[in-house]
Write a protein that holds these residues in place. Structure first.
Motif, PDB file in Angstrom:
ATOM      1  N   ARG A  59       0.814  -1.216   0.000  1.00  0.00           N
ATOM      2  CA  ARG A  59       0.000   0.000   0.000  1.00  0.00           C
ATOM      3  C   ARG A  59       0.847   1.265   0.000  1.00  0.00           C
ATOM      4  NH1 ARG A  59      -5.587  -0.195   1.014  1.00  0.00           N
ATOM      5  NH2 ARG A  59      -5.550   1.973   0.382  1.00  0.00           N
ATOM      6  N   ASP A  60       0.253   2.360  -0.511  1.00  0.00           N
ATOM      7  CA  ASP A  60       0.847   3.690  -0.355  1.00  0.00           C
ATOM      8  C   ASP A  60       0.244   4.282   0.908  1.00  0.00           C
ATOM      9  OD1 ASP A  60       2.206   3.650  -2.955  1.00  0.00           O
ATOM     10  OD2 ASP A  60       0.160   3.688  -3.759  1.00  0.00           O
ATOM     11  N   LEU A  61       1.089   4.607   1.862  1.00  0.00           N
ATOM     12  CA  LEU A  61       0.582   5.038   3.173  1.00  0.00           C
ATOM     13  C   LEU A  61       0.889   6.507   3.429  1.00  0.00           C
ATOM     14  CD1 LEU A  61       1.725   2.032   5.430  1.00  0.00           C
ATOM     15  CD2 LEU A  61      -0.513   2.384   4.361  1.00  0.00           C
ATOM     16  N   LEU A  62      -0.077   7.178   4.072  1.00  0.00           N
ATOM     17  CA  LEU A  62       0.161   8.523   4.589  1.00  0.00           C
ATOM     18  C   LEU A  62       0.261   8.388   6.106  1.00  0.00           C
ATOM     19  CD1 LEU A  62      -2.624  10.414   2.574  1.00  0.00           C
ATOM     20  CD2 LEU A  62      -0.211  10.154   1.951  1.00  0.00           C
ATOM     21  N   LEU A  63       1.431   8.633   6.651  1.00  0.00           N
ATOM     22  CA  LEU A  63       1.633   8.528   8.102  1.00  0.00           C
ATOM     23  C   LEU A  63       1.560   9.940   8.682  1.00  0.00           C
ATOM     24  CD1 LEU A  63       2.386   6.800  10.575  1.00  0.00           C
ATOM     25  CD2 LEU A  63       4.791   7.127   9.973  1.00  0.00           C
ATOM     26  N   ILE A  64       0.712  10.105   9.720  1.00  0.00           N
ATOM     27  CA  ILE A  64       0.415  11.454  10.211  1.00  0.00           C
ATOM     28  C   ILE A  64       0.732  11.567  11.706  1.00  0.00           C
ATOM     29  CG2 ILE A  64      -1.414  13.190  10.526  1.00  0.00           C
ATOM     30  CD1 ILE A  64      -0.799  12.512   7.554  1.00  0.00           C
ATOM     31  N   ASP A  65       1.441  12.633  12.090  1.00  0.00           N
ATOM     32  CA  ASP A  65       1.647  12.918  13.513  1.00  0.00           C
ATOM     33  C   ASP A  65       1.440  14.409  13.764  1.00  0.00           C
ATOM     34  OD1 ASP A  65       1.982  12.260  16.121  1.00  0.00           O
ATOM     35  OD2 ASP A  65       4.123  11.821  16.004  1.00  0.00           O
ATOM     36  N   ASP A  66       1.286  14.759  15.052  1.00  0.00           N
ATOM     37  CA  ASP A  66       1.051  16.176  15.356  1.00  0.00           C
ATOM     38  C   ASP A  66       2.350  16.978  15.349  1.00  0.00           C
ATOM     39  OD1 ASP A  66       1.855  14.813  17.631  1.00  0.00           O
ATOM     40  OD2 ASP A  66       0.318  15.646  18.949  1.00  0.00           O
ATOM     41  N   VAL A  67       3.319  16.560  16.194  1.00  0.00           N
ATOM     42  CA  VAL A  67       4.558  17.327  16.298  1.00  0.00           C
ATOM     43  C   VAL A  67       5.746  16.428  15.954  1.00  0.00           C
ATOM     44  CG1 VAL A  67       6.070  18.641  17.832  1.00  0.00           C
ATOM     45  CG2 VAL A  67       3.586  18.832  18.073  1.00  0.00           C
ATOM     46  N   PHE A  68       6.572  16.868  15.038  1.00  0.00           N
ATOM     47  CA  PHE A  68       7.805  16.145  14.722  1.00  0.00           C
ATOM     48  C   PHE A  68       8.949  16.812  15.480  1.00  0.00           C
ATOM     49  CE2 PHE A  68      11.696  15.232  12.538  1.00  0.00           C
ATOM     50  CZ  PHE A  68      11.566  13.928  12.099  1.00  0.00           C
ATOM     51  N   TYR A  69       9.643  16.040  16.310  1.00  0.00           N
ATOM     52  CA  TYR A  69      10.697  16.624  17.130  1.00  0.00           C
ATOM     53  C   TYR A  69      12.009  15.865  16.897  1.00  0.00           C
ATOM     54  CZ  TYR A  69      12.869  18.260  21.588  1.00  0.00           C
ATOM     55  OH  TYR A  69      13.695  18.767  22.550  1.00  0.00           O
ATOM     56  N   THR A  70      12.231  14.776  17.632  1.00  0.00           N
ATOM     57  CA  THR A  70      13.515  14.067  17.524  1.00  0.00           C
ATOM     58  C   THR A  70      13.540  13.092  16.348  1.00  0.00           C
ATOM     59  OG1 THR A  70      12.763  12.261  18.933  1.00  0.00           O
ATOM     60  CG2 THR A  70      13.793  14.142  20.040  1.00  0.00           C
ATOM     61  N   GLY A  71      12.366  12.627  15.937  1.00  0.00           N
ATOM     62  CA  GLY A  71      12.286  11.614  14.879  1.00  0.00           C
ATOM     63  C   GLY A  71      12.126  10.202  15.435  1.00  0.00           C
ATOM     64  N   ARG A  72      12.248  10.050  16.759  1.00  0.00           N
ATOM     65  CA  ARG A  72      12.200   8.707  17.349  1.00  0.00           C
ATOM     66  C   ARG A  72      10.806   8.083  17.271  1.00  0.00           C
ATOM     67  NH1 ARG A  72      16.930   7.621  20.443  1.00  0.00           N
ATOM     68  NH2 ARG A  72      18.219   9.482  20.515  1.00  0.00           N
ATOM     69  N   THR A  73       9.774   8.911  17.431  1.00  0.00           N
ATOM     70  CA  THR A  73       8.405   8.389  17.338  1.00  0.00           C
ATOM     71  C   THR A  73       8.158   7.800  15.949  1.00  0.00           C
ATOM     72  OG1 THR A  73       7.628  10.029  18.911  1.00  0.00           O
ATOM     73  CG2 THR A  73       5.961   9.016  17.503  1.00  0.00           C
ATOM     74  N   ILE A  74       8.655   8.508  14.912  1.00  0.00           N
ATOM     75  CA  ILE A  74       8.422   8.051  13.545  1.00  0.00           C
ATOM     76  C   ILE A  74       9.205   6.758  13.280  1.00  0.00           C
ATOM     77  CG2 ILE A  74       8.551   8.674  11.096  1.00  0.00           C
ATOM     78  CD1 ILE A  74       6.548  10.310  12.872  1.00  0.00           C
ATOM     79  N   ARG A  75      10.396   6.697  13.828  1.00  0.00           N
ATOM     80  CA  ARG A  75      11.172   5.452  13.691  1.00  0.00           C
ATOM     81  C   ARG A  75      10.384   4.281  14.283  1.00  0.00           C
ATOM     82  NH1 ARG A  75      14.509   2.567  17.297  1.00  0.00           N
ATOM     83  NH2 ARG A  75      16.224   1.443  16.311  1.00  0.00           N
ATOM     84  N   ALA A  76       9.837   4.490  15.498  1.00  0.00           N
ATOM     85  CA  ALA A  76       9.060   3.434  16.160  1.00  0.00           C
ATOM     86  C   ALA A  76       7.828   3.093  15.323  1.00  0.00           C
ATOM     87  CB  ALA A  76       8.647   3.897  17.556  1.00  0.00           C
ATOM     88  N   ALA A  77       7.164   4.125  14.787  1.00  0.00           N
ATOM     89  CA  ALA A  77       5.946   3.893  13.999  1.00  0.00           C
ATOM     90  C   ALA A  77       6.273   3.092  12.735  1.00  0.00           C
ATOM     91  CB  ALA A  77       5.308   5.234  13.632  1.00  0.00           C
ATOM     92  N   LEU A  78       7.378   3.436  12.075  1.00  0.00           N
ATOM     93  CA  LEU A  78       7.765   2.699  10.862  1.00  0.00           C
ATOM     94  C   LEU A  78       8.068   1.245  11.198  1.00  0.00           C
ATOM     95  CD1 LEU A  78      10.017   5.382   9.114  1.00  0.00           C
ATOM     96  CD2 LEU A  78       7.763   4.597   8.372  1.00  0.00           C
ATOM     97  N   ASN A  79       8.771   1.035  12.317  1.00  0.00           N
ATOM     98  CA  ASN A  79       9.061  -0.347  12.729  1.00  0.00           C
ATOM     99  C   ASN A  79       7.767  -1.129  12.943  1.00  0.00           C
ATOM    100  OD1 ASN A  79      11.793   0.013  12.629  1.00  0.00           O
ATOM    101  ND2 ASN A  79      12.067   0.298  14.824  1.00  0.00           N
ATOM    102  N   GLU A  80       6.791  -0.486  13.592  1.00  0.00           N
ATOM    103  CA  GLU A  80       5.532  -1.189  13.844  1.00  0.00           C
ATOM    104  C   GLU A  80       4.795  -1.466  12.527  1.00  0.00           C
ATOM    105  OE1 GLU A  80       2.938   0.256  16.930  1.00  0.00           O
ATOM    106  OE2 GLU A  80       1.517  -1.370  16.537  1.00  0.00           O
ATOM    107  N   ILE A  81       4.730  -0.463  11.652  1.00  0.00           N
ATOM    108  CA  ILE A  81       4.017  -0.638  10.370  1.00  0.00           C
ATOM    109  C   ILE A  81       4.613  -1.817   9.590  1.00  0.00           C
ATOM    110  CG2 ILE A  81       3.655   0.394   8.083  1.00  0.00           C
ATOM    111  CD1 ILE A  81       3.362   3.109   9.571  1.00  0.00           C
ATOM    112  N   PHE A  82       5.938  -1.906   9.582  1.00  0.00           N
ATOM    113  CA  PHE A  82       6.581  -2.979   8.810  1.00  0.00           C
ATOM    114  C   PHE A  82       6.350  -4.361   9.427  1.00  0.00           C
ATOM    115  CE2 PHE A  82       9.097  -1.294   5.226  1.00  0.00           C
ATOM    116  CZ  PHE A  82       8.746   0.043   5.354  1.00  0.00           C
TER     117      PHE A  82
END
Lengths: 329, 173
Positions: free
Chosen positions: B90-113
């Protein structure tokens, strides 16, 4: 062995440090165990049936007493949390060569084990280990003697919550050998803490503890009466050795009086759920048609057991925040 | 802090426009959206409507994937993740409120995969602030704000949605 409950299970901030028995825990904590388990239920349905939460942690299963289902689900739960798991078969280990329990624990601690999951025939064995373990080690009770089996009780509560919702309206009957059952004891505590409307125990007098009412239950010696209008029936396994102990006349007679059949189940509410911690003796405490019938949630209990054990292990395991929070426990 | 209008509705318009442009540029036809619990879920809800996506919205709780579990332990209020679609291919749109350190997105990508292998992931955030600690960055933003390390910006909601900034009393470790 004396069982010391006090605050051994909780740290100074009230977080789970060991999981040894249900009594002494709050409704909030039991609810948060179930809420956490709720989040773990989805993991088994994904491509990768694992989360990286306990990566790098080592968990030792110490089963001094056999239990295929409990040991397997604990092992699977630990693996789904990405922990490394040692399942030590005590029957063939150094303990059977005379090594003391504490020496076994000390040796495993020297191998940097982070958590012990303990099943033991002696009541209080996991409390004893928790009191004597190194500060960074957590202990989970997987059943001790007649005392307690808290993860079984929690998976039963979780199964009830997922099928019935709120506990406040529920009448629950626990049927069978209450006297020898650590499962029943833990279930009764959990149901009362969670505020079930009525908890009944149904058994012949020889299989009920004296003054059982003090545990917060009503006692019935007649199955049909005990089942009347209940929302949940929990059947307990009848251990065959009880027949030899002269507590019961025969399997056949037990089934006639206390065996759960489809006919008898009609006394309960139409949407009653039937539970059993396993292993089941078909035709002794429960009829096969009920086990495989529409009211049975017995296999759900097994699946939910993994989620509950994942929740308890991830909540109890040591973290730096717990270490900084003070030396409780 | 620099002079940025932190009115959430206007930021959502900017972010929605940015995502539309990026979706078009990449030739994506039927993207599925995932919001990161809690604030990212609220933002995703709004964007999902604005973009008129047909697939139901997915929600991700990254508590089981955080890289600070061994320091802080279990988050007391974990919510189940729910992805009501297959992420495989799938083509995914990943959405968060505040981007700060990038660690949340790393965790989210790991979970999605762990759910499957998406074709691509486009990251949209309402606010990007400075303080990035790993080489992950958003594709589309509502606004970029410059904040000192002791300052925090947080989305409050769900209704009304508003951004609040505050200063920590001491410098974060």
């Amino acid at each position: 062995m004396t069982v010391h409950r006090n605050d051994l299970q909780l740290d100074a901030e009230g977080r789970l440090r060991h999981f040894l028995s249900i009594d002494g825990l709050s409704k909030t904590l039991l609810t948060s165990i179930m809420d956490t388990a709720e989040s773990f239920t989805g993991v088994a349905e994904r491509n990768v049936k694992k989360v990286p939460l306990l990566r790098g942690k080592t968990i030792a299963n110490l089963f001094f007493e056999n239990s295929t289902r409990t040991q397997t689900t604990f092992e699977l739960a630990a693996k789904r949390l990405s922990a490394d798991v040692l399942s030590i078969n005590i029957a063939t280990s150094a303990t059977s060569k005379g090594e003391s329990l504490l020496d076994t624990i000390r040796n495993l601690e020297a191998m940097h084990v982070d958590m012990f999951v303990v099943r033991h025939a002696a009541s209080g064995a996991s409390h004893f280990i928790a009191r004597n373990a190194a500060p960074h080690v957590s202990v989970i009770n997987a059943g001790d003697g007649r005392h307690s089996h808290p993860t079984q009780a929690m998976l039963d509560m979780f199964t009830i919550r997922r099928n019935k919702g709120d506990f406040g309206d529920l009448k629950v009957a626990i049927v069978g050998d209450i006297l020898h059952s650590r499962v029943a004891r833990s279930q009764i505590h959990a149901l009362n803490i969670l505020g079930a409307r009525e908890v009944r125990v149904v058994a012949p007098r020889t299989l009920l503890p004296t003054k059982v009412e003090q545990l917060g239950v009503s006692a019935f010696h007649n199955l049909d009466q005990g089942l009347r209008d209940v929302d949940v029936v929990i059947m307990l396994r009848l251990q065959k050795e009880r027949m030899r102990g002269a507590l019961l006349p025969s399997e056949h007679e037990y089934f006639n009086c206390f065996g759960l059949t489809e006919d008898r189940l009609r006394h309960a509410k139409p949407d009653v759920i039937v539970m059993h911690p396993g292993p089941i003796n078909r035709g002794v405490e429960i009829d096969s048609r009920v086990v495989d019938g529409p009211h049975s949630v017995i296999l759900q209990q097994v699946s939910y057991g993994i989620a509950i054990r994942m929740a308890v292990m991830s909540m109890a395991i040591h973290s730096e925040a717990k270490a900084a929070g003070g030396g409780a426990g | 802090m620099n002079n940025v209008n932190l009115e959430v509705d206007a930021l959502l318009d900017t972010l929605a426009a940015g995502l539309k442009k990026e979706i078009k540029r990449r030739g994506v036809h039927s993207p599925a959206m995932i919001g990161i619990h809690t604030g990212g879920g609220w933002i995703a809800q709004q964007l999902h409507e604005r973009l008129g996506l047909s697939e139901p919205l997915g929600l991700l709780d990254i508590s089981f994937y955080r890289d600070d579990f061994s320091q802080i332990g279990m988050h007391p209020r974990v919510k189940p993740s729910s992805l009501p679609f297959s992420v495989e291919g799938r083509d995914l749109l990943l959405i968060d409120d505040v981007f700060y350190t990038g660690r949340t997105i790393r965790a989210a990508l790991n979970e999605i995969f762990d759910y499957g292998r998406p074709a691509q992931v486009i990251l949209g955030v309402l606010i990007e602030r400075d303080g990035r600690q790993i080489p992950i960055q958003p594709d589309c933003v509502g606004a970029r704000v410059a904040l000192a390390p002791h300052q925090r910006i947080k989305l409050k909601g769900p209704s009304p949605l508003r951004l609040v900034t505050r200063s920590l009393e001491t410098e974060p470790v």
